[in-house]
Design an enzyme around this catalytic site. Sequence first.
Site, PDB file in Angstrom:
ATOM      1  N   TYR A 131       0.882  -1.582   0.274  1.00  0.00           N
ATOM      2  CA  TYR A 131       0.445  -0.141   0.002  1.00  0.00           C
ATOM      3  C   TYR A 131       1.115   1.606   0.277  1.00  0.00           C
ATOM      4  CZ  TYR A 131      -4.229   2.394   1.148  1.00  0.00           C
ATOM      5  OH  TYR A 131      -5.098   3.112   0.740  1.00  0.00           O
ATOM      6  N   TYR A 161      -5.687   5.660  -6.915  1.00  0.00           N
ATOM      7  CA  TYR A 161      -6.097   5.868  -5.798  1.00  0.00           C
ATOM      8  C   TYR A 161      -7.218   5.513  -5.796  1.00  0.00           C
ATOM      9  CZ  TYR A 161      -6.627   6.650  -0.783  1.00  0.00           C
ATOM     10  OH  TYR A 161      -6.955   6.184   0.275  1.00  0.00           O
TER      11      TYR A 161
END
Lengths: 392, 320
Positions: A296, A346
């Site tokens: 991440y 994102y």
Amino acid sequence: MSQHPLSRRVAIAGVGTTEFSKNSGRTEIRLAMEAVLAALADAGIDPSEVDGLSTYTMDNVPEREVFRLLGGKKLKFFSRIYEGGGAACAPILHGAMAIHSGVADVVVAYRAMNERSWYRFGSGVGGWEPGPMVESVHFGWYITHGLVSPASWIAMAARRYMHDFGVTSEDFGRIAVSARDFAATNPAAFFYQKPLSLEEHQKSRWIAEPLHLYDCCQESDGAVAIVMVSAERARSLKQKPVLVAGAAQGMADDQQMMTSFYRSDISALSEMKLVADQIYAMADLKPDDIQTAVLYDHFSPFVLPQLEVFGFCKRGEAKDFIRAGEHTRTGRLPVNTHGGQLGEAYIHGLNGVAEGVRQVRGSSVNQVKGAKNVIVSAGTGVPTSGLILTSE
Amino acid sequence: MSEPNAQVDAAIKGMVGTEYGRTYSWDPVNQPMIRQWCETMDNESPLYHDPEFARQSPHGGPVAPPTMLQVWVMAGLKNRLPPGSTTRSPFEAVEYLRANGFPSTVAVNSEQEYFRYLRPDESISFTAMLESVSDCKSTALGTGYFVTVLMTFLTATDEKVGTMRFRLFVYKAHKEFKPAAAAPADAPAKPSRPHPGISQDTQFFWDGLKQNKLLIQKCKGCGKLRHPPGPVCPHCHSFEWEALQASGRGTVHSFVVMHYPEVPGFPPENPVLLVELEEGTRLVAGLVGIKHADVKVGMPVRVEYQKVDDDLVVPVFRPV
């Protein structure tokens, strides 16, 4: 082979995405439906079979509306998991538990947001009347001093990590440069054909020192959906089954949401360590068995301690790992081959799960040779989750 | 989410490129104005105050500070333009938007470029051009248009001496602005800083700050200290606690310099510390007394108290 009752019992059978942009020009619910229907078509499963849905907080699309538009009649399982991007891998754990326990047969995880064109997702908190509710009190410790944004909270831990281990802004830049290198060859990425140099990273403006602009992920419009069924069912479907070998959630000592500033080591990501220990044990695998990872990257600094907690290097040595380029296209562990959230989009981590699936299938545009076991992690610095996906 | 109004959109885009005639100045560049401006701006350069120094400088005589460029053409308190000035407002795009559903305006930025110093007695005028209008955007303030006007400054002989690119956001606020109470007319406008949510569990901490005390919650069961405060001890689960007054000494455990987004009430480069108090707990607080570039992890610091308004005092730390 793993003795864990849930390991490799459930498979990801379908993936669907919309295009990723800064302005989708359509509603979030429409994006959700496009991705969900594409994922079901990818799996070869009729929409009427969906009996479970899972997503995570900060998504504005209600499960009931997705289900209604699927024309469904019996939805038996729906879970919305807390902690935003920290929960990006959690719908896969929840879906796997629901399917293996017999609660549901076909569970779809989804994420759909116009987080660039409808609102600015990264702009931070504020603008509400302060009150005695837990979250309002929590943010009060930070916004009164001007620390209002996710970037600012991560920057506090990043500065300490630099101090403790001799890490530099250029090390953070190396994460961004590699992500943009992968994005440059991924036609689905916002930064397709737009690589970034370390010099450009260093020259980019400060957002929250020590974070430069290019240490921060994008704000994107788009949607991703993932279809889960039993491993047994998956074997008769269109795609090569991608087994959920390990899946876990984690919170740890003195846990806060991005501001765990009060634990002894503020950059150790102890909640991600808990996730790492669980997924390796569940999958009966070790770091050497992993060929590629989706770590991440809402902000580049936290990719480094993730390399440490997942056991690819020792504590404090991630800088050496990345200075050697081990996270790049030619390294020992290519990281974020879709371009990450810095380079592709994102979509709050679910696009990372989609890339993990593609790597195991062997269909990534930046395919890692011999990728059999892939780690996917969710939001860092927050209560989190992670996966090991594997082929049969 | 309001859709952009197609009619407004087309009209405003159609204005881009419009050039506006000349606006003149009331007075030529002059020494009294230079002196007053320098006093206001704390500019004590002898170049602007000492004619002899100016004579011996490379300029060979008195000049005006370049940043006064726009001062010379300002309309003044009555907002009246000097005779001969154009009657068509260079900001007609802004006026159009205001009249068509975007009533609020905020100046976003202003970039000036100077080609040479101006000398006393030069008469300055400017022409303007509507350089650009953005698509309809949604920001934290509201929905609207970024409007950029390019002003070109000229002497009486049409020599270009500078430009100014002025950008405004003309918008419709997300929600109606309701002033809390009418401020006294003579009170300077003060941007308000964000206030914390306060509960029964945390009230003592903020009350303590108002009495210039930094308090730490101490468990009456096991004696452990904790911050941020909470209703129960995570170690022994006692609900009984007392407030311990901290010495106020500590060290910088980490720090951030906040640049973007700018937060109302804070400087554009805002340093924020994570302080480890000598009692062992940590807290987030502001920094005073040192440039943020000189802050170091491990630096010893000591608390001070900064009054934001009648309702809020915040802790700030100064290096010792």
